[in-house]
Design an enzyme around this catalytic site. Structure first.
Site, mmCIF file in Angstrom:
data_model
loop_
_atom_site.group_PDB
_atom_site.id
_atom_site.type_symbol
_atom_site.label_atom_id
_atom_site.label_comp_id
_atom_site.label_asym_id
_atom_site.label_seq_id
_atom_site.Cartn_x
_atom_site.Cartn_y
_atom_site.Cartn_z
ATOM 1 N N SER A 97 -6.955 5.329 0.095
ATOM 2 C CA SER A 97 -7.210 4.003 -0.458
ATOM 3 C C SER A 97 -8.672 3.643 -0.225
ATOM 4 O O SER A 97 -9.206 3.856 0.864
ATOM 5 C CB SER A 97 -6.305 2.963 0.214
ATOM 6 O OG SER A 97 -4.943 3.267 0.006
ATOM 7 N N GLN A 133 -5.703 -2.045 -6.714
ATOM 8 C CA GLN A 133 -6.163 -1.085 -5.717
ATOM 9 C C GLN A 133 -6.856 0.082 -6.407
ATOM 10 O O GLN A 133 -6.425 0.521 -7.481
ATOM 11 C CB GLN A 133 -4.998 -0.555 -4.874
ATOM 12 C CG GLN A 133 -5.430 0.366 -3.743
ATOM 13 C CD GLN A 133 -4.249 0.827 -2.891
ATOM 14 O OE1 GLN A 133 -3.247 1.305 -3.425
ATOM 15 N NE2 GLN A 133 -4.356 0.677 -1.594
ATOM 16 N N ASP A 153 0.820 -1.222 0.000
ATOM 17 C CA ASP A 153 0.000 0.000 0.000
ATOM 18 C C ASP A 153 0.849 1.265 0.000
ATOM 19 O O ASP A 153 0.319 2.366 -0.026
ATOM 20 C CB ASP A 153 -0.916 -0.021 1.242
ATOM 21 C CG ASP A 153 -1.970 1.079 1.216
ATOM 22 O OD1 ASP A 153 -2.523 1.351 0.130
ATOM 23 O OD2 ASP A 153 -2.239 1.678 2.276
#
Length: 307
Positions: A231, A281, A207
């Protein structure tokens, strides 16, 4: 007397406290961030799921949603639901709760290793990591010195990051840049020999830079931010065993950005060119709105928008 190394602190961060059957508690360091780092929550949630599964069933995929921003310094409770224990696959659902509110949920699937046919796309040809500058050193060279908050974060960073392409520092340098990025990474020290720790540490790292690919065509990776970002969801597929304290290449690209959301996908290769993990993502990219003025004419900033 020196304290624990950044890698040791990461292992400690991933060592959850079991407070009841299927309920775990994780620390959330009090740092100079507006919200808890998403990779930390995803990594800890995967630890909680993995603690309820037999060791002969490594995780093969996870799908997660970031629902609310986490509060730094406040412990996070992870509640695990044992959805299914089959002959070959095991499924777990995890809810992360902070101060009575759900901030994150994750579904993870575990699979007994089985033989089968194999193929993969090749790893792109890139310079070796030793030939590239450390991220912190590249920023220091440009700025002369790191501002104290960044210097403190660099000292605590558990991963050595080395970008394959040089950093862009101005919008003028972005002309013609494609939404692609690649970075070598590895933990800055040993993470031990528990495969679950390595899996969760790489989940943490996944991430850190993936949304860079979305930002590249619109703003430099370093400098003032024109967008509030967060996110939204995260998915990973784990293909082969690996160690997160050995070099891996994170190849990242963004096929689309629209409607204030940007999609990024990543492929993670080990040093030998084996594809070990695939990642997807989506992130929120909301343009900054002009700050309203008070009756005295002074600007007022509201809370950072979240999903």
């Amino acid at each position: 007397m020196t304290g624990p190394s950044p890698a040791e602190r990461l292992v400690d961060l991933l060592d959850l406290e079991e407070i009841d059957l299927n309920i775990f508690r994780g620390r959330s360091p009090r740092e100079s961030l507006q919200r808890v780092f998403g990779g930390q929550v995803a990594g800890q949630a995967l630890v909680a799921a993995g603690r309820t599964v037999d060791e002969d069933r490594p995780v093969h995929s996870l799908h997660a949603y970031f629902l609310r921003p986490g509060i730094p310094g406040v412990p996070i409770v992870y509640q695990v639901e044992r959805v299914r224990d089959g002959r070959s696959f095991t499924t777990r659902r995890v809810i992360a709760v902070q101060r009575g509110r759900t901030i994150f949920n994750l579904t993870a699937s575990f699979h007994v290793r089985e033989p089968g046919f194999e193929h993969q796309l090749p790893m792109p040809e890139v310079p070796e990591p030793e030939s590239l500058p450390r991220l912190a050193d590249e920023v220091r060279q440009r700025l002369g010195t790191l501002p104290e908050p960044l210097e403190r974060m660099a000292r605590r960073q558990a991963f050595d990051l080395r970008y394959v392409d040089r950093l862009r520092w101005s919008t003028e340098e972005l002309a013609g840049v494609e939404p692609r990025s690649a970075v070598w990474m590895r933990a800055t020290g040993s993470l031990g020999d528990d495969p679950l720790v390595h899996t969760c540490a790489l989940t943490y790292a996944s991430d850190m830079t993936l949304l860079d690919a979305v930002r590249l065509p619109i703003e430099p990776l370093w400098g003032p931010r024109n967008f509030d970002t967060a996110s939204l969801d995260h998915a990973m597929w784990f293909h082969r065993p690996f160690r997160a304290d050995e070099w891996f290449l994170y190849q990242q690209e963004s096929p689309i950005s629209t409607g204030a959301r940007g999609l990024a996908r990543g492929q993670i290769f080990d040093r030998e060119g084996n594809l070990i993990v695939s990642v997807m993502q989506e992130g929120l990219f909301r343009p900054h709105s002009p700050a309203p003025e008070t009756s005295s004419g002074r600007e007022v900033r509201g809370e950072t928008p979240s999903s």
